[in-house]
Design a protein around this motif. Sequence first.
Motif, mmCIF file in Angstrom:
data_model
loop_
_atom_site.group_PDB
_atom_site.id
_atom_site.type_symbol
_atom_site.label_atom_id
_atom_site.label_comp_id
_atom_site.label_asym_id
_atom_site.label_seq_id
_atom_site.Cartn_x
_atom_site.Cartn_y
_atom_site.Cartn_z
ATOM 1 N N PHE A 173 0.826 -1.201 0.000
ATOM 2 C CA PHE A 173 0.000 0.000 0.000
ATOM 3 C C PHE A 173 0.869 1.264 0.000
ATOM 4 O O PHE A 173 0.591 2.225 -0.728
ATOM 5 N N SER A 174 1.930 1.256 0.798
ATOM 6 C CA SER A 174 2.825 2.411 0.844
ATOM 7 C C SER A 174 3.531 2.618 -0.485
ATOM 8 O O SER A 174 3.680 3.757 -0.954
ATOM 9 N N LYS A 175 3.978 1.532 -1.080
ATOM 10 C CA LYS A 175 4.632 1.625 -2.384
ATOM 11 C C LYS A 175 3.680 2.196 -3.423
ATOM 12 O O LYS A 175 4.062 2.998 -4.281
ATOM 13 N N LEU A 176 2.420 1.847 -3.292
ATOM 14 C CA LEU A 176 1.420 2.263 -4.258
ATOM 15 C C LEU A 176 1.149 3.762 -4.187
ATOM 16 O O LEU A 176 0.992 4.433 -5.207
ATOM 17 N N VAL A 177 1.078 4.306 -2.965
ATOM 18 C CA VAL A 177 0.677 5.707 -2.816
ATOM 19 C C VAL A 177 1.857 6.675 -2.777
ATOM 20 O O VAL A 177 1.658 7.891 -2.913
ATOM 21 N N TRP A 178 3.094 6.171 -2.599
ATOM 22 C CA TRP A 178 4.233 7.073 -2.486
ATOM 23 C C TRP A 178 5.143 7.079 -3.714
ATOM 24 O O TRP A 178 5.974 7.984 -3.845
ATOM 25 N N ASP A 179 5.020 6.108 -4.591
ATOM 26 C CA ASP A 179 5.931 5.996 -5.728
ATOM 27 C C ASP A 179 5.692 7.135 -6.718
ATOM 28 O O ASP A 179 4.642 7.220 -7.354
ATOM 29 N N ILE A 180 6.679 8.022 -6.847
ATOM 30 C CA ILE A 180 6.536 9.177 -7.727
ATOM 31 C C ILE A 180 6.696 8.805 -9.195
ATOM 32 O O ILE A 180 6.278 9.539 -10.094
ATOM 33 N N VAL A 184 -4.614 0.470 -12.035
ATOM 34 C CA VAL A 184 -4.677 -0.986 -12.175
ATOM 35 C C VAL A 184 -4.220 -1.672 -10.892
ATOM 36 O O VAL A 184 -4.880 -2.585 -10.373
ATOM 37 N N LYS A 185 -3.096 -1.239 -10.340
ATOM 38 C CA LYS A 185 -2.561 -1.865 -9.130
ATOM 39 C C LYS A 185 -3.461 -1.601 -7.922
ATOM 40 O O LYS A 185 -3.564 -2.446 -7.026
ATOM 41 N N TRP A 186 -4.089 -0.438 -7.876
ATOM 42 C CA TRP A 186 -5.023 -0.148 -6.785
ATOM 43 C C TRP A 186 -6.196 -1.125 -6.814
ATOM 44 O O TRP A 186 -6.598 -1.675 -5.777
ATOM 45 N N GLY A 187 -6.745 -1.340 -8.016
ATOM 46 C CA GLY A 187 -7.860 -2.275 -8.134
ATOM 47 C C GLY A 187 -7.483 -3.683 -7.720
ATOM 48 O O GLY A 187 -8.257 -4.372 -7.038
ATOM 49 N N LEU A 188 -6.278 -4.128 -8.097
ATOM 50 C CA LEU A 188 -5.829 -5.468 -7.723
ATOM 51 C C LEU A 188 -5.646 -5.592 -6.213
ATOM 52 O O LEU A 188 -6.001 -6.611 -5.612
ATOM 53 N N LEU A 189 -5.103 -4.549 -5.580
ATOM 54 C CA LEU A 189 -4.892 -4.581 -4.136
ATOM 55 C C LEU A 189 -6.216 -4.608 -3.377
ATOM 56 O O LEU A 189 -6.376 -5.356 -2.405
ATOM 57 N N LYS A 239 2.993 5.821 -13.065
ATOM 58 C CA LYS A 239 2.070 6.581 -13.890
ATOM 59 C C LYS A 239 0.629 6.355 -13.425
ATOM 60 O O LYS A 239 0.314 5.322 -12.823
ATOM 61 N N PRO A 240 -0.269 7.308 -13.707
ATOM 62 C CA PRO A 240 -1.659 7.193 -13.249
ATOM 63 C C PRO A 240 -2.364 5.924 -13.693
ATOM 64 O O PRO A 240 -3.089 5.301 -12.901
ATOM 65 N N ASP A 274 -13.448 6.581 -1.269
ATOM 66 C CA ASP A 274 -13.260 8.032 -1.250
ATOM 67 C C ASP A 274 -11.835 8.411 -1.621
ATOM 68 O O ASP A 274 -11.604 9.388 -2.348
ATOM 69 N N MET A 275 -10.870 7.636 -1.144
ATOM 70 C CA MET A 275 -9.480 7.934 -1.455
ATOM 71 C C MET A 275 -9.176 7.738 -2.938
ATOM 72 O O MET A 275 -8.367 8.472 -3.514
ATOM 73 N N PHE A 276 -9.830 6.781 -3.535
ATOM 74 C CA PHE A 276 -9.635 6.568 -4.970
ATOM 75 C C PHE A 276 -10.290 7.694 -5.774
ATOM 76 O O PHE A 276 -9.771 8.109 -6.815
#
Length: 646
Positions: A323-330, A339-344, A333-334, A358-360
Amino acid sequence: MYFEYAEIGGFDVRLSTQSRFANKFIKKKHIICNRGGKQKKKSCDTLGTSGVRRKRNSNSIAIGCQAKIIFESVYGTPYYKVFQFDELHNHPLEKRGDLKIARQMSYSEKEFIVHASTSKIGPTMAHKLRESLRGGYEFVKPKVVDYKNLRRDINRVIGYKDAQMIVNTMNDRQDHYPNYSFEFNYQDDVLDYMFWADETEKAYYAEFGDVISFDATFRTNKYRMVFVPFTTNDHHKKSIIVGSGLLSNESIESYSWFLKSFLKTHGKEPTLVLTDQDAAIKQAIENVFRNSKNRLCMWHIMKKLKKKISDDLFTNTYFRKRFSKLVWDINMKPDVFEVKWGLLMKEFNLEDTRWFKDMFTIRDSRIPGYFSDIPMCGLMKTTSRSESMNSFFNTYSENGNLLLSFMMNYDIVIQKQKNTQRDLDKASKKASYKMQTPREIELQVSKVYTNGWEVYIVQHTNSKSDFKNEFKVEIKAEEKEINCSCEHFKCMGVLCRHAFTIMMRCGVKEIPERYILKRWRKDVISRNYRFSYVQSDSGDCENEFERDYISPGLKRKTYGEVVCKLLGVTIPIPEEINIHVPEVQSNKGSGIKRRIPCASEVAYENSKKEYRMCSGCGKRVPHNLRTCPERVGAAKSAKDNKNDKQ
């Protein structure tokens, strides 16, 4: 007229040297014991022409002591002779150090107390420091209560005039300080908003104002007006202030006025503004900064994660890492993020969780990948810069401050900030670097960039895993153009290590000027801005006020003038008051140490509590014997059966 004190037979006798003209009107001077009865003769300080009697300052109880001394002037000379002297007292004599006049403070001592308060040192601790500096309590005549009384008297002198005086003071700065800006607003004669920025802060914003952050803080003044500093990064990656203000409330209208004043002062919008999730701030930014992008603080969002998921999931290291890797990786790309958010969400059954939905929905306001096209977007990702600056201010300020006292504290903080930058500039220019390679490009880096940057000429690999990131670097050596797919230069304003590696392989000896941004240079801020700061001109104020309390024959400085001098106010206390201080405000989060939780969060917290055991049903449930459903149901059933039998 010159006065000096002498002690004769238990009397504090003031001997004077006067002109012959004055001697014609003063024939005798009567000094009686300060514990005597009513004085039937004129006081020693009374001139014959005025007929005005000056009441002797005494805190002793009159017990009818008849001891006295009378002086008679010697005609034609500036001298006096003893006419009558009765030295027998009907009470023990007091030591001179115990007399009230010996406890009066000099101007320098008053100034010490006021200056100590700018470092959050109260009267009691200030008295201890004074004792340590003087070498013992016997060398500090005023008591602790005298120090406290001074602070009390200053507040009384300012009182309800505080708002008018701070406005007058800031207007005076605007008239006399170069390029100083001050804006304020008041309604129904009550101060609502203030915003100010000096010449140096304007210069900082002109060079470093691409990304700014602001966050409200509390406990800065007795009226609980919200202090809001605008913060950004300088070329040393240190937090600096580019404008500040005070708000009486946190409405959309307040923040809109605040941002309009900021825009009027600096003349341009920032490219990126970091804030928390305050709805009023968000709406105000949309209304005023139409060309700026508002980014939400990731730290505030991640802090809520624990309350939104179960304890088992929160302690799951695998989930938190992903989750941290997903939201902090600069570099993500969007489209990849979505895609990775949906899989998680699907993997951990979080698809129906409202908070994650809401966060999405607001992903374009918080996820770094959605800001990669904005220059310098990587300078700040959270409002921690603002919060650390707020904490820094709170080390100097306290919640009971008058507005004038708060401004004194603010000036001290700004001077410390400028002094820190001056030291860093000196260290950066004098620093000598040990070159790691014979390359000329490394020598150039040491000359143009501020101290602290390191250049790694290495292959980009990940030592913790076999996974490797691939970045495409395009270079045109002759045209001196270079691009990297990591877009580090766009986000941070400095070429990445991949670019440096390729440049050296291609024989590029110097960094092209287009890639050396002015904001990171050592000479970005003019010397005139770095080394100039407002310094109050106290002059010979100590000599002016030192003997003020022992010169009644002269025109005395009023206590209000002394207070203004102590607080650094160059204008007199206003007679007419058009602007009044606001009522004590109760703002968002005021009086508590954390954010106010919503109803769902309260319910969730209550659901995890371990309840007491109900004596009715024998279970740990959120009810007691009186409200136990089983007991209430049994009682109702028994009542119904009784009614049926009747």
